[in-house]
Design an enzyme around this catalytic site. Structure first.
Site, PDB file in Angstrom:
ATOM      1  N   ASP A  59      12.274 104.349  59.534  1.00 24.83           N
ATOM      2  CA  ASP A  59      10.831 104.530  59.639  1.00 24.83           C
ATOM      3  C   ASP A  59      10.536 105.869  60.307  1.00 24.83           C
ATOM      4  O   ASP A  59      11.423 106.475  60.919  1.00 24.83           O
ATOM      5  CB  ASP A  59      10.166 103.353  60.368  1.00 24.83           C
ATOM      6  CG  ASP A  59      10.553 103.280  61.830  1.00 24.83           C
ATOM      7  OD1 ASP A  59      11.659 103.738  62.180  1.00 24.83           O
ATOM      8  OD2 ASP A  59       9.747 102.757  62.614  1.00 24.83           O
ATOM      9  N   TYR A  61       9.190 108.772  62.967  1.00 28.09           N
ATOM     10  CA  TYR A  61       9.169 108.829  64.425  1.00 28.09           C
ATOM     11  C   TYR A  61       7.864 108.216  64.924  1.00 28.09           C
ATOM     12  O   TYR A  61       6.789 108.515  64.404  1.00 28.09           O
ATOM     13  CB  TYR A  61       9.259 110.275  64.907  1.00 28.09           C
ATOM     14  CG  TYR A  61      10.531 110.990  64.504  1.00 28.09           C
ATOM     15  CD1 TYR A  61      11.769 110.582  64.982  1.00 28.09           C
ATOM     16  CD2 TYR A  61      10.487 112.096  63.671  1.00 28.09           C
ATOM     17  CE1 TYR A  61      12.941 111.257  64.626  1.00 28.09           C
ATOM     18  CE2 TYR A  61      11.647 112.776  63.312  1.00 28.09           C
ATOM     19  CZ  TYR A  61      12.866 112.353  63.788  1.00 28.09           C
ATOM     20  OH  TYR A  61      14.010 113.020  63.428  1.00 28.09           O
ATOM     21  N   PHE A  72      13.616 112.451  59.078  1.00 29.75           N
ATOM     22  CA  PHE A  72      14.380 113.211  60.063  1.00 29.75           C
ATOM     23  C   PHE A  72      13.704 114.500  60.521  1.00 29.75           C
ATOM     24  O   PHE A  72      14.089 115.069  61.539  1.00 29.75           O
ATOM     25  CB  PHE A  72      15.797 113.539  59.552  1.00 29.75           C
ATOM     26  CG  PHE A  72      16.658 112.339  59.312  1.00 29.75           C
ATOM     27  CD1 PHE A  72      17.159 111.596  60.369  1.00 29.75           C
ATOM     28  CD2 PHE A  72      16.968 111.934  58.019  1.00 29.75           C
ATOM     29  CE1 PHE A  72      17.955 110.475  60.153  1.00 29.75           C
ATOM     30  CE2 PHE A  72      17.757 110.809  57.787  1.00 29.75           C
ATOM     31  CZ  PHE A  72      18.260 110.084  58.857  1.00 29.75           C
ATOM     32  N   HIS A 179      25.286 106.593  60.683  1.00 26.07           N
ATOM     33  CA  HIS A 179      24.003 107.220  60.972  1.00 26.07           C
ATOM     34  C   HIS A 179      24.196 108.337  62.004  1.00 26.07           C
ATOM     35  O   HIS A 179      25.037 108.230  62.904  1.00 26.07           O
ATOM     36  CB  HIS A 179      23.037 106.162  61.507  1.00 26.07           C
ATOM     37  CG  HIS A 179      21.611 106.601  61.508  1.00 26.07           C
ATOM     38  ND1 HIS A 179      21.046 107.326  62.533  1.00 26.07           N
ATOM     39  CD2 HIS A 179      20.631 106.431  60.584  1.00 26.07           C
ATOM     40  CE1 HIS A 179      19.784 107.574  62.253  1.00 26.07           C
ATOM     41  NE2 HIS A 179      19.502 107.047  61.077  1.00 26.07           N
TER      42      HIS A 179
END
Length: 214
Positions: A59, A61, A72, A179
């Protein structure tokens, strides 16, 4: 009441926009503060016919002002931290390229779809819109892209890999790694060298490599 942007033209024929979007748009219009202002920015900057590479985030920030609509990415001029800091560290180790800041718009305009799996988030409430109805759209985007022709899929972490588990493999490039979060990057994200691998694959297809420093 929040003003909800219209769906981007190149993606508007996906079934989600007729079947699911009206109810979700109504819910968002009356929901308390959330971001990013344009949930469809990634789809706008990377039209369907120009998408060559897919990077899946989770999701947006939830820190106020930080979500940009690109997975990102940080706002222009803001120092990258957390997962993005690790992504750019791996970029430097992999290709020798560096970026001046954490704004990934330059990737998006080269055909790199920076797609979150949920497109909105309440302020200061990570995962707060998970289950609201974005998931069918993301599934349809991934299926459509796989059906359109060869793509490079960069899948960091188990949730992204699970979402793409049923996509056809023939003709595509799938790169998987842990990740880039500070909690997991040292488990195999560092050293995975995805950026050079994508550019070798694109070059082998006669396509222009991505300038990851953009």
């Amino acid at each position: 009441m929040a003003e909800i942007p219209a769906p981007p033209e190149s993606w508007a024929d996906l079934p989600f926009f007729a079947a699911d979007w009206p109810a979700l748009a109504t819910r968002l219009a009356t929901a308390p503060g959330w971001q990013p202002a344009d949930p469809f920015r990634a789809l706008r900057l990377t039209p369907r016919g120009q998408t060559r590479v897919v990077i899946l985030g989770q999701d947006p920030y939830s820190t106020p002002g930080r979500a940009t609509g690109l997975a990102f990415s940080f706002p222009p001029g803001e120092r990258p931290r957390h997962s993005l800091h690790n992504i750019l560290a791996e970029l430097a180790a992999d290709t020798g390229q560096s970026k001046a800041d954490g704004d990934l718009t330059g990737w998006a305009t080269q055909g790199v779809l920076l797609l979150n799996t949920v497109l909105t988030v309440p302020l200061n409430a990570a995962n707060g819109h998970k289950g609201w109805g974005w998931e069918p759209l993301v599934a349809q985007i991934l299926t459509a892209l796989a059906d359109d022709g060869p793509k490079a899929f960069i899948l960091w972490g188990a949730p992204a890999q699970k979402l793409c588990a049923r996509l056809p493999r023939t003709g595509h490039l799938f790169l998987t790694a842990p990740h880039p979060s500070p909690l997991s990057a040292h488990r195999g994200f560092f050293g995975s060298r995805p950026f050079s691998a994508v550019n070798r694959w694109l070059a082998a297809r006669g396509e222009q490599p991505v300038d990851w420093s953009a």
